[in-house]
Design a protein around this motif. Sequence first.
Motif, PDB file in Angstrom:
ATOM      1  N   ALA A   1      -4.149  11.541   6.202  1.00 14.30           N
ATOM      2  CA  ALA A   1      -3.044  10.630   6.707  1.00 14.30           C
ATOM      3  C   ALA A   1      -2.193  10.184   5.895  1.00 14.30           C
ATOM      4  O   ALA A   1      -1.121   9.469   5.973  1.00 14.30           O
ATOM      5  N   ASN A   2      -2.210  10.344   4.454  1.00 14.62           N
ATOM      6  CA  ASN A   2      -1.450   9.862   3.462  1.00 14.62           C
ATOM      7  C   ASN A   2      -0.035  10.190   3.680  1.00 14.62           C
ATOM      8  O   ASN A   2       1.101   9.484   3.657  1.00 14.62           O
ATOM      9  N   ALA A   3       0.112  11.587   3.555  1.00 15.52           N
ATOM     10  CA  ALA A   3       1.396  12.238   3.572  1.00 15.52           C
ATOM     11  C   ALA A   3       2.152  11.828   4.597  1.00 15.52           C
ATOM     12  O   ALA A   3       3.525  11.300   4.606  1.00 15.52           O
TER      13      ALA A   3
ATOM     14  N   LEU B   1       4.836  -8.738  -0.569  1.00 17.23           N
ATOM     15  CA  LEU B   1       3.621  -9.206  -0.772  1.00 17.23           C
ATOM     16  C   LEU B   1       2.507  -8.513  -0.623  1.00 17.23           C
ATOM     17  O   LEU B   1       2.220  -7.575   0.178  1.00 17.23           O
ATOM     18  N   GLU B   2       1.521  -8.780  -1.769  1.00 11.43           N
ATOM     19  CA  GLU B   2       0.012  -7.672  -1.657  1.00 11.43           C
ATOM     20  C   GLU B   2      -0.996  -8.517  -1.758  1.00 11.43           C
ATOM     21  O   GLU B   2      -1.053  -9.377  -2.788  1.00 11.43           O
ATOM     22  N   ALA B   3      -1.903  -8.239  -0.851  1.00 11.64           N
ATOM     23  CA  ALA B   3      -3.009  -9.441  -1.007  1.00 11.64           C
ATOM     24  C   ALA B   3      -4.216  -9.166  -2.311  1.00 11.64           C
ATOM     25  O   ALA B   3      -4.600  -9.858  -2.735  1.00 11.64           O
TER      26      ALA B   3
ATOM     27  N   GLY C   1      -2.426   0.404  -2.166  1.00 14.58           N
ATOM     28  CA  GLY C   1      -3.302   0.425  -1.133  1.00 14.58           C
ATOM     29  C   GLY C   1      -4.428   1.243  -1.152  1.00 14.58           C
ATOM     30  O   GLY C   1      -5.242   1.724  -2.026  1.00 14.58           O
ATOM     31  N   SER C   2      -4.622   2.008   0.019  1.00 19.96           N
ATOM     32  CA  SER C   2      -5.802   2.917   0.162  1.00 19.96           C
ATOM     33  C   SER C   2      -5.512   4.167  -0.695  1.00 19.96           C
ATOM     34  O   SER C   2      -5.932   5.178  -0.934  1.00 19.96           O
ATOM     35  N   GLY C   3      -3.812   4.275  -0.803  1.00 22.04           N
ATOM     36  CA  GLY C   3      -3.377   5.277  -1.737  1.00 22.04           C
ATOM     37  C   GLY C   3      -4.003   5.444  -2.887  1.00 22.04           C
ATOM     38  O   GLY C   3      -3.758   6.404  -4.054  1.00 22.04           O
TER      39      GLY C   3
ATOM     40  N   GLY D   1       0.800  -1.213   0.143  1.00 22.22           N
ATOM     41  CA  GLY D   1       0.027  -0.037  -0.211  1.00 22.22           C
ATOM     42  C   GLY D   1       0.951   1.494   0.017  1.00 22.22           C
ATOM     43  O   GLY D   1       1.929   1.370  -0.357  1.00 22.22           O
ATOM     44  N   THR D   2       0.288   2.264   0.549  1.00 21.04           N
ATOM     45  CA  THR D   2       0.939   3.671   0.619  1.00 21.04           C
ATOM     46  C   THR D   2       2.356   3.474   0.959  1.00 21.04           C
ATOM     47  O   THR D   2       3.507   3.820   0.742  1.00 21.04           O
ATOM     48  N   ALA D   3       2.275   2.900   2.334  1.00 17.22           N
ATOM     49  CA  ALA D   3       3.823   2.700   2.843  1.00 17.22           C
ATOM     50  C   ALA D   3       4.651   1.672   2.173  1.00 17.22           C
ATOM     51  O   ALA D   3       5.782   1.813   1.956  1.00 17.22           O
TER      52      ALA D   3
HETATM   53  C1  FAD Z   1     -11.573   6.417   0.374  1.00 16.69           C
HETATM   54  C2  FAD Z   1     -10.625   6.855   1.416  1.00 16.69           C
HETATM   55  C3  FAD Z   1     -10.134   8.394   1.204  1.00 16.69           C
HETATM   56  C4  FAD Z   1      -9.033   8.757   1.404  1.00 16.69           C
HETATM   57  N1  FAD Z   1      -8.831  10.198   1.079  1.00 16.69           N
HETATM   58  C5  FAD Z   1      -7.626  10.707   1.558  1.00 16.69           C
HETATM   59  C6  FAD Z   1      -7.071  11.843   1.212  1.00 16.69           C
HETATM   60  O1  FAD Z   1      -7.588  12.487   0.522  1.00 16.69           O
HETATM   61  N2  FAD Z   1      -5.747  12.484   1.638  1.00 16.69           N
HETATM   62  C7  FAD Z   1      -4.804  11.359   2.845  1.00 16.69           C
HETATM   63  O2  FAD Z   1      -3.936  12.143   2.898  1.00 16.69           O
HETATM   64  N3  FAD Z   1      -5.532  10.457   2.889  1.00 16.69           N
HETATM   65  C8  FAD Z   1      -6.508   9.963   2.519  1.00 16.69           C
HETATM   66  N4  FAD Z   1      -6.892   8.588   2.806  1.00 16.69           N
HETATM   67  C9  FAD Z   1      -6.130   7.833   3.844  1.00 16.69           C
HETATM   68  C10 FAD Z   1      -4.912   7.199   3.266  1.00 16.69           C
HETATM   69  O3  FAD Z   1      -4.949   6.712   1.963  1.00 16.69           O
HETATM   70  C11 FAD Z   1      -4.248   6.202   4.151  1.00 16.69           C
HETATM   71  O4  FAD Z   1      -4.122   6.714   5.392  1.00 16.69           O
HETATM   72  C12 FAD Z   1      -2.896   5.424   3.717  1.00 16.69           C
HETATM   73  O5  FAD Z   1      -3.337   5.201   2.376  1.00 16.69           O
HETATM   74  C13 FAD Z   1      -2.531   4.615   4.689  1.00 16.69           C
HETATM   75  O6  FAD Z   1      -1.426   3.954   4.179  1.00 16.69           O
HETATM   76  P1  FAD Z   1      -0.947   2.521   4.703  1.00 16.69           P
HETATM   77  O7  FAD Z   1       0.187   2.096   4.081  1.00 16.69           O
HETATM   78  O8  FAD Z   1      -0.909   2.492   6.208  1.00 16.69           O
HETATM   79  O9  FAD Z   1      -2.043   1.322   4.257  1.00 16.69           O
HETATM   80  P2  FAD Z   1      -2.703   1.052   3.104  1.00 16.69           P
HETATM   81  O10 FAD Z   1      -2.517   1.886   1.866  1.00 16.69           O
HETATM   82  O11 FAD Z   1      -4.102   0.662   3.189  1.00 16.69           O
HETATM   83  O12 FAD Z   1      -1.867  -0.043   2.542  1.00 16.69           O
HETATM   84  C14 FAD Z   1      -2.095  -1.411   3.248  1.00 16.69           C
HETATM   85  C15 FAD Z   1      -1.968  -2.468   2.102  1.00 16.69           C
HETATM   86  O13 FAD Z   1      -1.600  -3.747   2.913  1.00 16.69           O
HETATM   87  C16 FAD Z   1      -2.248  -4.764   2.031  1.00 16.69           C
HETATM   88  N5  FAD Z   1      -2.705  -5.922   3.003  1.00 16.69           N
HETATM   89  C17 FAD Z   1      -3.531  -5.822   4.081  1.00 16.69           C
HETATM   90  N6  FAD Z   1      -3.480  -7.047   4.856  1.00 16.69           N
HETATM   91  C18 FAD Z   1      -2.634  -7.701   3.882  1.00 16.69           C
HETATM   92  C19 FAD Z   1      -2.228  -9.214   4.269  1.00 16.69           C
HETATM   93  N7  FAD Z   1      -2.607 -10.051   5.072  1.00 16.69           N
HETATM   94  N8  FAD Z   1      -1.494  -9.672   3.239  1.00 16.69           N
HETATM   95  C20 FAD Z   1      -0.979  -8.857   2.391  1.00 16.69           C
HETATM   96  N9  FAD Z   1      -1.190  -7.517   2.159  1.00 16.69           N
HETATM   97  C21 FAD Z   1      -1.990  -7.107   2.962  1.00 16.69           C
HETATM   98  C22 FAD Z   1      -3.623  -4.076   1.580  1.00 16.69           C
HETATM   99  O14 FAD Z   1      -4.363  -4.609   0.508  1.00 16.69           O
HETATM  100  C23 FAD Z   1      -3.097  -2.693   1.212  1.00 16.69           C
HETATM  101  O15 FAD Z   1      -2.523  -2.615  -0.123  1.00 16.69           O
HETATM  102  C24 FAD Z   1      -7.990   8.047   2.458  1.00 16.69           C
HETATM  103  C25 FAD Z   1      -8.642   6.798   2.415  1.00 16.69           C
HETATM  104  C26 FAD Z   1      -9.513   6.084   1.875  1.00 16.69           C
HETATM  105  C27 FAD Z   1      -9.867   4.601   2.092  1.00 16.69           C
END
Ligand code: FAD
Length: 537
Positions: free
Chosen positions: A518-520, A33-35, A86-88, A12-14
Amino acid sequence: MDEADYVIVGGGTAGCVVATRLSEDSGTQVALLEAGGSDLSIWIQLPIGYGRTFFDKRINWMFDTEASDGLNGRASYWPRGKVLGGSGSINAMVHVRGFPHDFEDWKAMGNPGWGWDDVLPFFMGSEDHDLGPSSVHGKGGPQHVTDISGGVHPLCRRFLETGNELGFPVTHDFNGANGEGFGIYSINTRGGWRASTANAYLWPVRKRPNLSILTKSQAVRVLIEDGRAVGVVYRQGTVEKTIRARREVILCAGAIGSPHILQHSGIGNGAVLREHGIPVVLDAPAVGRNLQDHLAVSYFYKTRVPTLNNVLFPLIGKVRAALRYAFDRTGPLSMSVNQAGGFVRGGPDATRPNLQLYFSPVSYTKTPLAARKLLNPDPFAAFLLSFNSCRPTSRGHLQIASSDPFAPPAIFPNYLDTDHDVAEAREGVRLLRSIARTNPLAEIITEELIPGPGLESEDALLEDFRARADTVYHPTSTCMMGPDPATSVVDSQLRVHGVAGLRVIDASVFPTVTSGNANAPTVMVAEKGAAMVRAGA
Ligand SMILES: Cc1cc2nc3c(=O)[nH]c(=O)nc-3n(C[C@H](O)[C@H](O)[C@H](O)COP(=O)(O)OP(=O)(O)OC[C@H]3O[C@@H](n4cnc5c(N)ncnc54)[C@H](O)[C@@H]3O)c2cc1C
């Protein structure tokens, strides 16, 4: 592939940032690994397409939370990206770092190295900012940040002038030296396309021989031998496989996924694990605790002047917008609908901006939520105004709900649990009303559609908030960083307390949710976390 130096779980994002940075060392083997699957989809790449991905189970985990008492027993729908990026890959792209004091708070909570001066270089290093290079912005980094101020809907100017009328400053950059006030949001796009970390970081390096990207590969649990993480068991299709990690396992599965995987690996609250028949490897009570999120409500206003509804509702308008996008990648299809907003103090006692505002020159009162399509706004001119508390103090939790690692966890957001959050909800609804009643916005409003003129007292507006407020999709802190294993999950080097060779690097480690989106800050955490891994910290 059955072995790598680093096994990263979650692209995902990170995860995309961490995989890219670690594989810069050609002597290091990295497996990601990505689900979910690939992000090659027009609805992911087209900025306004995020309305479509909101309910698409092929690329979205589509979690449902448990009920919150503070929301009169309502549950929430929590979309999370299940796809590269991911959520990004499904978010609204608003680029907000948070304020320097957010990170000073992180440091003061016992996390050396996470104050503003420590994190700023990592924000800057990630950026290719339209406003850079400068003392606060980077140029030439992987992720593009677009200044959309020249292209937003004209109504946004009215919104800024109204803020000024109410005594709030106008800021030209929420991420600059003076980020407080009303302003236009910057967004993560490049050339009119979404700039997720999958696009910005991972795609350009995907052919590195030392980087293996395994999609449709869902981690089941981390393998732990003699107190050390040595690999990951995962399911690819119907086949269960194991990949060994010579150096480290790094969880980047997000604020829901990372604590969920830890618990299924036997790292979590012992009583909860035993209840579901999971052998306890480490009794770590903080795993899944400390959950935070932003909670917002929207007010809808009908106007006497055209809004984006007039562009995006009629077929001819859609065709024009599509042609404009096809011609030079500009116009409403190239942007988020959250075009303007603000960070303001809701009352005289606030020592910092405590409310975040959104102004969207578009409205969706008629489209049922489950069919939310950004290209189908209301058939009349209208806009919406929203707010959320910047730093809510309510904390929820999540925990496994079954011994099945493919079953979703039970998520308890516990919204509006503290007097502080209730008081800020009151401040926020008061502020939305005063914005709507101040010129030059007031003079173009013909009707408040929701909540409507029938609700006047602050108590009634608070009840409306409890009845309608919902997530802004920023869950954080479920593997909180801190010095004490009783209350936190990772230390300030993002290493899981009590298990060697295991880190968490994603939004789950935030000690507190930051003041804005939360993304940046997640990208910053990933940049800094990857640097720590490379430095052998
Ligand atoms: C609809 C929506 C709108 C948003 N709007 C904004 C915005 O405008 N600006 C902003 O800054 N933030 C926004 N956010 C929040 C931001 O996108 C998240 O805070 C950020 O992406 C979190 O990053 P992360 O890496 O922690 O998690 P994620 O980006 O969610 O990444 C997690 C990854 O892990 C994978 N994963 C999970 N479990 C497993 C497993 N068991 N095995 C393998 N892979 C797995 C997932 O599939 C995913 O790809 C929004 C989020 C959503 C959902």
